[in-house]
Design a protein around this motif. Structure first.
Motif, PDB file in Angstrom:
ATOM      1  N   ALA A 132       0.651  -1.307  -0.071  1.00 31.44           N
ATOM      2  CA  ALA A 132      -0.081  -0.075  -0.118  1.00 31.44           C
ATOM      3  C   ALA A 132       0.889   1.299  -0.075  1.00 31.44           C
ATOM      4  O   ALA A 132       1.294   1.665   0.976  1.00 31.44           O
ATOM      5  N   LEU A 133       1.061   1.710  -1.049  1.00 29.50           N
ATOM      6  CA  LEU A 133       1.725   3.070  -1.302  1.00 29.50           C
ATOM      7  C   LEU A 133       0.898   4.492  -1.493  1.00 29.50           C
ATOM      8  O   LEU A 133       1.180   5.265  -2.338  1.00 29.50           O
ATOM      9  N   GLY A 134      -0.292   4.190  -1.238  1.00 25.60           N
ATOM     10  CA  GLY A 134      -1.140   5.157  -1.359  1.00 25.60           C
ATOM     11  C   GLY A 134      -1.086   6.598  -0.674  1.00 25.60           C
ATOM     12  O   GLY A 134      -0.287   6.389   0.281  1.00 25.60           O
ATOM     13  N   ASN A 135      -1.674   7.662  -0.803  1.00 25.06           N
ATOM     14  CA  ASN A 135      -1.492   8.905   0.137  1.00 25.06           C
ATOM     15  C   ASN A 135      -2.385   8.956   1.105  1.00 25.06           C
ATOM     16  O   ASN A 135      -2.629   9.971   1.802  1.00 25.06           O
ATOM     17  N   GLY A 136      -3.081   7.898   1.544  1.00 23.42           N
ATOM     18  CA  GLY A 136      -4.234   8.098   2.728  1.00 23.42           C
ATOM     19  C   GLY A 136      -3.423   8.260   3.819  1.00 23.42           C
ATOM     20  O   GLY A 136      -4.253   8.744   4.790  1.00 23.42           O
ATOM     21  N   ALA A 137      -2.211   8.244   4.176  1.00 23.78           N
ATOM     22  CA  ALA A 137      -1.707   8.485   5.540  1.00 23.78           C
ATOM     23  C   ALA A 137      -1.286  10.183   5.513  1.00 23.78           C
ATOM     24  O   ALA A 137      -1.522  10.628   6.521  1.00 23.78           O
ATOM     25  N   LEU A 138      -0.784  10.671   4.433  1.00 28.34           N
ATOM     26  CA  LEU A 138      -0.697  11.880   4.257  1.00 28.34           C
ATOM     27  C   LEU A 138      -1.815  12.835   4.352  1.00 28.34           C
ATOM     28  O   LEU A 138      -1.780  13.970   4.853  1.00 28.34           O
ATOM     29  N   MET A 139      -2.745  12.434   3.536  1.00 25.95           N
ATOM     30  CA  MET A 139      -3.998  13.263   3.593  1.00 25.95           C
ATOM     31  C   MET A 139      -4.665  13.621   4.789  1.00 25.95           C
ATOM     32  O   MET A 139      -5.476  14.366   5.158  1.00 25.95           O
ATOM     33  N   ARG A 140      -4.508  12.574   6.097  1.00 24.48           N
ATOM     34  CA  ARG A 140      -5.188  12.937   7.322  1.00 24.48           C
ATOM     35  C   ARG A 140      -4.053  13.204   8.265  1.00 24.48           C
ATOM     36  O   ARG A 140      -4.287  13.344   9.505  1.00 24.48           O
ATOM     37  N   MET A 141      -2.957  13.824   8.115  1.00 21.88           N
ATOM     38  CA  MET A 141      -1.827  13.936   8.986  1.00 21.88           C
ATOM     39  C   MET A 141      -2.036  14.941  10.056  1.00 21.88           C
ATOM     40  O   MET A 141      -1.595  14.861  11.019  1.00 21.88           O
ATOM     41  N   ALA A 142      -2.624  16.115   9.620  1.00 20.51           N
ATOM     42  CA  ALA A 142      -2.610  17.527  10.392  1.00 20.51           C
ATOM     43  C   ALA A 142      -2.819  17.264  11.946  1.00 20.51           C
ATOM     44  O   ALA A 142      -2.134  17.832  12.835  1.00 20.51           O
ATOM     45  N   PRO A 143      -3.934  16.203  12.410  1.00 25.95           N
ATOM     46  CA  PRO A 143      -3.783  16.189  13.823  1.00 25.95           C
ATOM     47  C   PRO A 143      -2.423  15.895  14.592  1.00 25.95           C
ATOM     48  O   PRO A 143      -2.343  16.288  15.827  1.00 25.95           O
TER      49      PRO A 143
END
Length: 298
Positions: free
Chosen positions: A125-136
């Motif tokens: 899984a090399l999608g961007n799903g972790a980057l998109m939710r990072m702010a908290p």
């Protein structure tokens, strides 16, 4: 020294995530240049959302924020339980049902429910799903870069275990903390402070977007990050950055969310257009959660 407060930057970082998500949602999956350019919120898109509504990027960020506050730490099981309630019951969704969930995230949550293991089952899984939710996470660890990197990478492996995805999350968390602390745009974009053996990652964080002729808003984490850095680096305001990002089309909501986090952390709350704040669904909620995360208060 900048007069923008760190709290202003923190609130804008979380709001920027949701605003970029909402701006990009109506043109998600569309080829660049095939649609009327986005200039503000609009109805429609593949999920027929109302203007100012957001997608899975913001839903998952809300789950992460609420988990940090409820547990007083990063508790991966609690975090995953919240992701699963969003997936199966629509918790933290703008329409009460889950939609637009990524393939890697879907697979990881299925694995968690089946096995109880908090780390995603596959390494692909090399999608961007972790980057998109990072702010908290960088808002929570805004005074401690090492802690932000550690928490970001731990959080990533719940859904994306590819080594590049993990490394990129560490970089992005550090970038956001540095922006929250008021580091200059030149220093943020130079990436001189980032050291990593993966040459492909280093090339992107140190400015490949400046000479690239193929900036694409893709689901691949590295290319999505490059597109967000391009949007931030080639513009001079919060609004222009987000419009540059979402008008790339394709994975527009997520690249908008990634760019929105960077732009918000850099420019601060005062730089966000008033109508974009007013028109965002649950705008106050994002600001309140950001303040609580920043102060580590319940």
């Amino acid at each position: 020294m900048s007069s923008i407060t760190q709290l202003s930057r923190a609130q804008a970082c979380f709001l920027g995530l949701a605003i970029g998500d909402a701006l990009g949602a109506p043109v998600e999956f569309q080829k660049p240049g095939s649609f009327e350019p986005i200039t503000g919120y609009r109805d429609g898109g593949p999920f027929n959302l109302k203007a100012g509504q957001w997608t899975d990027d913001s839903s998952m960020a809300l789950c992460l924020a609420e988990s940090l506050l409820a547990c007083g730490k990063l508790d991966l099981k609690d975090n995953l339980d919240r992701y699963c309630r969003w997936w199966q019951h629509g918790e933290n969704s703008v329409i009460g049902d889950c939609f637009d969930i990524g393939n890697g995230t879907h697979s990881a949550l299925s694995h968690y429910l089946r096995t109880g293991e908090v780390e995603a089952g596959g390494l692909n899984a090399l999608g961007n799903g972790a980057l998109m939710r990072m702010a908290p996470i960088p808002i929570w660890s805004n005074q401690d870069i090492a802690d932000a990197i550690d928490l970001a990478q731990q959080s990533t492996v719940t859904t994306h275990r590819h080594p590049q995805a993990i490394a990129l999350s560490g970089y992005f968390a550090e970038l956001l903390v540095r922006a929250l602390q008021g580091e200059s745009k030149t220093d943020l974009l130079s990436g001189h402070w980032y050291q990593h053996p993966d040459a492909e990652i280093v090339e992107v964080v140190r400015g490949s977007w400046q000479t690239s002729t193929n900036i694409r808003a893709q689901g691949h984490a590295l290319y999505a990050l490059e597109a967000a850095l391009w949007a931030f680096g080639t513009t001079t305001s919060f609004a222009d950055c987000l419009l540059a990002a979402v008008n790339l089309g394709e994975d527009s909501d997520t690249v908008g969310a990634i760019a929105g986090q960077i732009a918000g952390a850099h420019y601060g709350l005062e730089a966000i257009p008033d109508d974009w704040i007013a028109g965002l669904q649950d705008s106050d909620r994002f600001q309140t959660l950001a303040e609580k995360l920043f102060n580590r208060s319940i």
